[in-house]
Scaffold this motif. Sequence first.
Motif, PDB file in Angstrom:
ATOM      1  N   ILE A 117      38.402  53.658  10.748  1.00 12.14           N
ATOM      2  CA  ILE A 117      38.047  52.493  11.888  1.00 12.14           C
ATOM      3  C   ILE A 117      36.555  52.198  11.225  1.00 12.14           C
ATOM      4  O   ILE A 117      36.722  50.490  11.582  1.00 12.14           O
ATOM      5  CB  ILE A 117      37.916  53.018  13.463  1.00 12.14           C
ATOM      6  N   GLU A 118      36.079  53.053  10.519  1.00 11.83           N
ATOM      7  CA  GLU A 118      34.519  52.506  10.166  1.00 11.83           C
ATOM      8  C   GLU A 118      34.626  50.937   9.037  1.00 11.83           C
ATOM      9  O   GLU A 118      34.279  49.990   9.075  1.00 11.83           O
ATOM     10  CB  GLU A 118      33.871  52.870   9.473  1.00 11.83           C
ATOM     11  N   ALA A 119      36.081  50.666   8.298  1.00 12.37           N
ATOM     12  CA  ALA A 119      35.842  50.494   7.234  1.00 12.37           C
ATOM     13  C   ALA A 119      37.324  49.096   7.681  1.00 12.37           C
ATOM     14  O   ALA A 119      36.759  48.060   6.908  1.00 12.37           O
ATOM     15  CB  ALA A 119      37.498  51.073   6.056  1.00 12.37           C
ATOM     16  N   PHE A 120      38.181  49.621   9.184  1.00 10.00           N
ATOM     17  CA  PHE A 120      38.278  47.757  10.104  1.00 10.00           C
ATOM     18  C   PHE A 120      36.873  47.488  10.093  1.00 10.00           C
ATOM     19  O   PHE A 120      37.159  46.150  10.560  1.00 10.00           O
ATOM     20  CB  PHE A 120      38.968  49.060  10.773  1.00 10.00           C
ATOM     21  N   ASP A 121      36.419  47.311  11.070  1.00  9.19           N
ATOM     22  CA  ASP A 121      35.393  47.722  11.305  1.00  9.19           C
ATOM     23  C   ASP A 121      34.310  46.536  10.720  1.00  9.19           C
ATOM     24  O   ASP A 121      33.875  45.606  10.889  1.00  9.19           O
ATOM     25  CB  ASP A 121      34.098  47.903  12.271  1.00  9.19           C
ATOM     26  N   ASP A 122      34.572  47.080   9.410  1.00 12.58           N
ATOM     27  CA  ASP A 122      33.718  46.024   8.286  1.00 12.58           C
ATOM     28  C   ASP A 122      34.260  44.982   7.756  1.00 12.58           C
ATOM     29  O   ASP A 122      33.275  44.164   7.207  1.00 12.58           O
ATOM     30  CB  ASP A 122      33.431  47.253   6.897  1.00 12.58           C
ATOM     31  N   VAL A 123      35.533  45.094   7.631  1.00  9.26           N
ATOM     32  CA  VAL A 123      36.680  43.882   7.014  1.00  9.26           C
ATOM     33  C   VAL A 123      36.306  42.845   7.989  1.00  9.26           C
ATOM     34  O   VAL A 123      36.070  42.178   7.530  1.00  9.26           O
ATOM     35  CB  VAL A 123      38.012  45.156   6.654  1.00  9.26           C
ATOM     36  N   MET A 124      36.895  43.635   9.282  1.00  7.11           N
ATOM     37  CA  MET A 124      36.276  42.568  10.250  1.00  7.11           C
ATOM     38  C   MET A 124      34.929  41.541  10.495  1.00  7.11           C
ATOM     39  O   MET A 124      35.586  40.377  10.699  1.00  7.11           O
ATOM     40  CB  MET A 124      36.512  43.172  11.401  1.00  7.11           C
ATOM     41  N   SER A 125      33.838  41.951   9.698  1.00  6.85           N
ATOM     42  CA  SER A 125      33.120  41.757  10.027  1.00  6.85           C
ATOM     43  C   SER A 125      32.648  41.132   8.822  1.00  6.85           C
ATOM     44  O   SER A 125      31.420  39.551   8.438  1.00  6.85           O
ATOM     45  CB  SER A 125      31.965  42.297  10.543  1.00  6.85           C
ATOM     46  N   GLY A 126      33.463  41.299   8.062  1.00  2.00           N
ATOM     47  CA  GLY A 126      32.633  40.320   6.695  1.00  2.00           C
ATOM     48  C   GLY A 126      34.140  38.923   6.114  1.00  2.00           C
ATOM     49  O   GLY A 126      34.613  38.310   7.297  1.00  2.00           O
ATOM     50  N   THR A 127      33.549  38.282   5.402  1.00  2.00           N
ATOM     51  CA  THR A 127      34.203  36.948   5.073  1.00  2.00           C
ATOM     52  C   THR A 127      35.028  36.661   4.195  1.00  2.00           C
ATOM     53  O   THR A 127      35.682  35.502   3.216  1.00  2.00           O
ATOM     54  CB  THR A 127      32.526  35.913   4.973  1.00  2.00           C
ATOM     55  N   THR A 128      35.764  38.349   3.526  1.00  2.00           N
ATOM     56  CA  THR A 128      36.608  38.033   2.528  1.00  2.00           C
ATOM     57  C   THR A 128      37.002  38.131   3.028  1.00  2.00           C
ATOM     58  O   THR A 128      37.491  39.544   3.334  1.00  2.00           O
ATOM     59  CB  THR A 128      36.156  38.354   0.523  1.00  2.00           C
ATOM     60  N   ALA A 129      38.400  37.926   1.740  1.00  2.00           N
ATOM     61  CA  ALA A 129      39.090  39.840   2.409  1.00  2.00           C
ATOM     62  C   ALA A 129      40.806  38.729   1.073  1.00  2.00           C
ATOM     63  O   ALA A 129      40.648  38.433   0.593  1.00  2.00           O
ATOM     64  CB  ALA A 129      39.898  39.465   3.857  1.00  2.00           C
ATOM     65  N   HIS A 130      42.101  40.807   0.341  1.00  2.00           N
ATOM     66  CA  HIS A 130      42.738  40.128   0.237  1.00  2.00           C
ATOM     67  C   HIS A 130      44.044  40.207   1.319  1.00  2.00           C
ATOM     68  O   HIS A 130      44.025  40.769   1.253  1.00  2.00           O
ATOM     69  CB  HIS A 130      42.804  40.745  -1.471  1.00  2.00           C
ATOM     70  N   MET A 131      44.200  38.840   0.419  1.00  2.00           N
ATOM     71  CA  MET A 131      45.213  38.325   1.692  1.00  2.00           C
ATOM     72  C   MET A 131      46.490  37.690   0.626  1.00  2.00           C
ATOM     73  O   MET A 131      47.009  38.547   0.133  1.00  2.00           O
ATOM     74  CB  MET A 131      44.541  36.904   2.002  1.00  2.00           C
ATOM     75  N   PHE A 132      47.852  37.894   1.927  1.00  2.00           N
ATOM     76  CA  PHE A 132      48.826  36.938   1.144  1.00  2.00           C
ATOM     77  C   PHE A 132      49.687  37.928   0.974  1.00  2.00           C
ATOM     78  O   PHE A 132      51.118  37.980   0.235  1.00  2.00           O
ATOM     79  CB  PHE A 132      49.199  36.340  -0.295  1.00  2.00           C
ATOM     80  N   ASN A 133      49.852  39.685   0.983  1.00  2.00           N
ATOM     81  CA  ASN A 133      50.604  40.375   0.954  1.00  2.00           C
ATOM     82  C   ASN A 133      50.791  40.498  -0.340  1.00  2.00           C
ATOM     83  O   ASN A 133      52.086  40.852  -0.702  1.00  2.00           O
ATOM     84  CB  ASN A 133      51.923  40.499   1.683  1.00  2.00           C
ATOM     85  N   MET A 134      50.450  40.238  -1.539  1.00  2.00           N
ATOM     86  CA  MET A 134      50.215  41.316  -3.070  1.00  2.00           C
ATOM     87  C   MET A 134      49.866  41.955  -3.633  1.00  2.00           C
ATOM     88  O   MET A 134      48.949  41.395  -3.156  1.00  2.00           O
ATOM     89  CB  MET A 134      49.644  38.873  -3.413  1.00  2.00           C
ATOM     90  N   MET A 135      50.639  42.591  -4.185  1.00  2.00           N
ATOM     91  CA  MET A 135      50.093  43.691  -4.662  1.00  2.00           C
ATOM     92  C   MET A 135      50.334  44.228  -5.865  1.00  2.00           C
ATOM     93  O   MET A 135      52.077  43.990  -5.501  1.00  2.00           O
ATOM     94  CB  MET A 135      49.657  45.107  -3.922  1.00  2.00           C
ATOM     95  N   ILE A 136      50.821  45.113  -6.802  1.00  2.00           N
ATOM     96  CA  ILE A 136      50.919  45.901  -7.924  1.00  2.00           C
ATOM     97  C   ILE A 136      50.961  47.114  -7.748  1.00  2.00           C
ATOM     98  O   ILE A 136      49.150  47.312  -8.283  1.00  2.00           O
ATOM     99  CB  ILE A 136      51.250  45.220  -9.075  1.00  2.00           C
ATOM    100  N   MET A 137      50.984  47.686  -7.507  1.00  2.00           N
ATOM    101  CA  MET A 137      50.452  49.539  -7.986  1.00  2.00           C
ATOM    102  C   MET A 137      51.625  50.444  -8.247  1.00  2.00           C
ATOM    103  O   MET A 137      52.691  50.326  -7.823  1.00  2.00           O
ATOM    104  CB  MET A 137      50.092  50.319  -6.021  1.00  2.00           C
ATOM    105  N   ARG A 138      50.866  51.420  -8.695  1.00  2.00           N
ATOM    106  CA  ARG A 138      51.433  52.590  -9.320  1.00  2.00           C
ATOM    107  C   ARG A 138      52.233  53.006  -8.250  1.00  2.00           C
ATOM    108  O   ARG A 138      51.495  53.296  -6.929  1.00  2.00           O
ATOM    109  CB  ARG A 138      50.709  54.048  -9.504  1.00  2.00           C
TER     110      ARG A 138
END
Length: 275
Positions: A166-187
Amino acid sequence: MSVDTHESMQQIRIAVAAHKSYRMPMDDMYLPVHVGKALHPEINLGKRFVADNSGENISFLNNYYSELTALYWIWKNDNTKYKGLVHYRRHFETANVAVRVTRHDRFEKIVNEKEVAELFTDTNIILPRRRNYVIETVRSHYAHTFPVEQLDETREIIASNTKEYIEAFDDVMSGTTAHMFNMMIMRKDKLDEYCGWLFPILFELQHRIDPSIYDSFNARYPGRISEMLLDVWLKTNGYSYRELPVISTEPVNWAKKGSAFLAAKFIGKKYESSF
């Protein structure tokens, strides 16, 4: 149908979510996935496409989850060492500036397997470059463009079921940048972990807010909400990553996108269609 890594010897596999016939990258690491096949069994996109209604799947939810039905499919049915998701009209672009400047064919600028493999020598996660809203926070932008109760209900679910996020959720919501588009490559282990956290949240959200109460555009809210949750997961777990530029295979109408963004911000006009 599942994809057997041992037979193909493929080390990297990226699902390309598509609902119609469309040009695809030729590199072997790209796997075209026909999303929403369960909803449109009459459509056949050809032998190169894997249908998202095979194996363990949520193909029948494609009207709500959009490209995430391809993410769910590759999570549950593919054992490749590195896995990811892109969209048929939106890809990771090569970091090679010379290629980006000199090549005119957009498909020739899409990142290839060799470059991705090199990036994975010092990271487990590759993401698109952050989107910067500048004059909006992530939360205010969503509130200005879509029904904000969807976001508020998501917070309630996280606070109840995975409160360490929840702390990270609130931080992300109050920020002005994000990784969008549902794009990713992961191990694989990281993608397994992410999907294992993400989808239960979305399923509970769908249970609390029935997507069928909206028109077809707004019913896709689970897919939109998920775009903002990736950074919540990353931030909570402290995972590092590398970024690549994003390239659209079709020209982007930036004037239309910009005017819609400003109209949402200043006069409260909600989005009514994709751009």
